[in-house]
Write an enzyme that holds these catalytic residues in place. Sequence first.
Site, PDB file in Angstrom:
ATOM      1  N   ASN A  42       0.937  -1.126   0.074  1.00 50.71           N
ATOM      2  CA  ASN A  42       0.054  -0.027  -0.251  1.00 50.71           C
ATOM      3  C   ASN A  42       0.620   1.398  -0.028  1.00 50.71           C
ATOM      4  OD1 ASN A  42      -2.790  -1.495   0.249  1.00 50.71           O
ATOM      5  ND2 ASN A  42      -1.872  -2.151   2.186  1.00 50.71           N
ATOM      6  N   ARG A  73      -3.421   7.857  -0.400  1.00 50.20           N
ATOM      7  CA  ARG A  73      -3.828   7.396   0.541  1.00 50.20           C
ATOM      8  C   ARG A  73      -3.928   7.855   2.030  1.00 50.20           C
ATOM      9  NH1 ARG A  73      -0.003   2.780   3.380  1.00 50.20           N
ATOM     10  NH2 ARG A  73      -1.476   1.626   4.791  1.00 50.20           N
ATOM     11  N   TYR A 105      -0.406  10.054   6.130  1.00 52.50           N
ATOM     12  CA  TYR A 105       0.747   9.811   5.344  1.00 52.50           C
ATOM     13  C   TYR A 105       1.153  10.861   4.641  1.00 52.50           C
ATOM     14  CZ  TYR A 105      -0.420   4.760   6.950  1.00 52.50           C
ATOM     15  OH  TYR A 105      -0.449   3.860   7.714  1.00 52.50           O
ATOM     16  N   ASN A 130      10.448   0.020   4.914  1.00 54.35           N
ATOM     17  CA  ASN A 130       9.364   0.417   5.556  1.00 54.35           C
ATOM     18  C   ASN A 130       8.627  -0.820   4.999  1.00 54.35           C
ATOM     19  OD1 ASN A 130       6.744   1.012   6.254  1.00 54.35           O
ATOM     20  ND2 ASN A 130       6.762   3.090   5.547  1.00 54.35           N
ATOM     21  N   HIS A 154       9.140   4.196   9.315  1.00 55.73           N
ATOM     22  CA  HIS A 154       7.499   4.261   9.227  1.00 55.73           C
ATOM     23  C   HIS A 154       7.274   5.711   9.289  1.00 55.73           C
ATOM     24  CE1 HIS A 154       6.983   0.149  10.189  1.00 55.73           C
ATOM     25  NE2 HIS A 154       7.888   0.260  11.234  1.00 55.73           N
TER      26      HIS A 154
HETATM   27  C1  DQA Z   1       3.418   2.280   8.199  1.00 62.96           C
HETATM   28  C2  DQA Z   1       2.641   2.058   9.085  1.00 62.96           C
HETATM   29  C3  DQA Z   1       2.058   0.753   9.204  1.00 62.96           C
HETATM   30  O1  DQA Z   1       1.415   0.476  10.364  1.00 62.96           O
HETATM   31  C4  DQA Z   1       1.034   0.614   8.042  1.00 62.96           C
HETATM   32  O2  DQA Z   1       0.462  -0.589   7.940  1.00 62.96           O
HETATM   33  C5  DQA Z   1       1.681   1.090   6.622  1.00 62.96           C
HETATM   34  C6  DQA Z   1       2.522   2.368   6.995  1.00 62.96           C
HETATM   35  C7  DQA Z   1       4.099   3.829   8.050  1.00 62.96           C
HETATM   36  O3  DQA Z   1       4.884   4.109   7.078  1.00 62.96           O
HETATM   37  O4  DQA Z   1       3.583   4.665   9.056  1.00 62.96           O
HETATM   38  O5  DQA Z   1       1.108   0.811   5.832  1.00 62.96           O
HETATM   39  O6  DQA Z   1       4.446   1.389   8.031  1.00 62.96           O
END
Ligand code: DQA
Length: 148
Positions: free
Chosen positions: A12, A19, A24, A75, A101
Amino acid sequence: MSSLVYVLNGPNLNMIGTREPEIYGYTTLKDVENECKALGAELGLAVDFRQSNHEGLLVDWVQEARTKAAGIIFNPAAYTHYSIAIMDALKSCSCPILEVHISNVHQREEFRHLSYVSKVATGVMAGFGTHGYSLAMRHMAFLLKDKK
Ligand code: DQA
C-alpha cells in the site's frame, strides 16, 4: 565507488500521496524515491528503490540484498506487525537495517505497536513523515562511512 543501499517498501505504500493523507501526507512514493536518489548522490550511496504488495517478493529482495547491498532501509508497512518471514530473512543479513515508518505507529492502534522488524533492525524511525527516509539515508551514510 558508491555503496549500494536497498530502499524497500511494503504493501500500500505505492498509494501514499492519495492514501489517508491525514496520516501519510501528500508526498508520493515516486517523490520519496527521487529524494532518496538525489540525497544518495550527495552522500555517496547508490539507491535501489523498490515497492511490493507481496510478502514473498519482499523476502526475495531481502535475500538478494544480503549479498548485494551495503545497507537496507525498509518500510515493511503492515507486514511489520506480523511477518515472521520478513523478520527471518532480515536476520540472515549482516548489513545495517534501518526500519522506517512514515507515521508514529506507537500513537496508533495497539496492533501497530508490535514490530517483528524492530527485533532485528539496527535502528527505527517513526513519525517523521516521508522525511524519515532522508533521515535514514543520512544515518546509513554515517554507518557506512568507514566501510567504503
Ligand atoms: C506504516 C505503518 C504501518 O502500520 C501501516 O500498515 C503502513 C505504513 C508507516 O509508514 O507509517 O502501511 O509502515
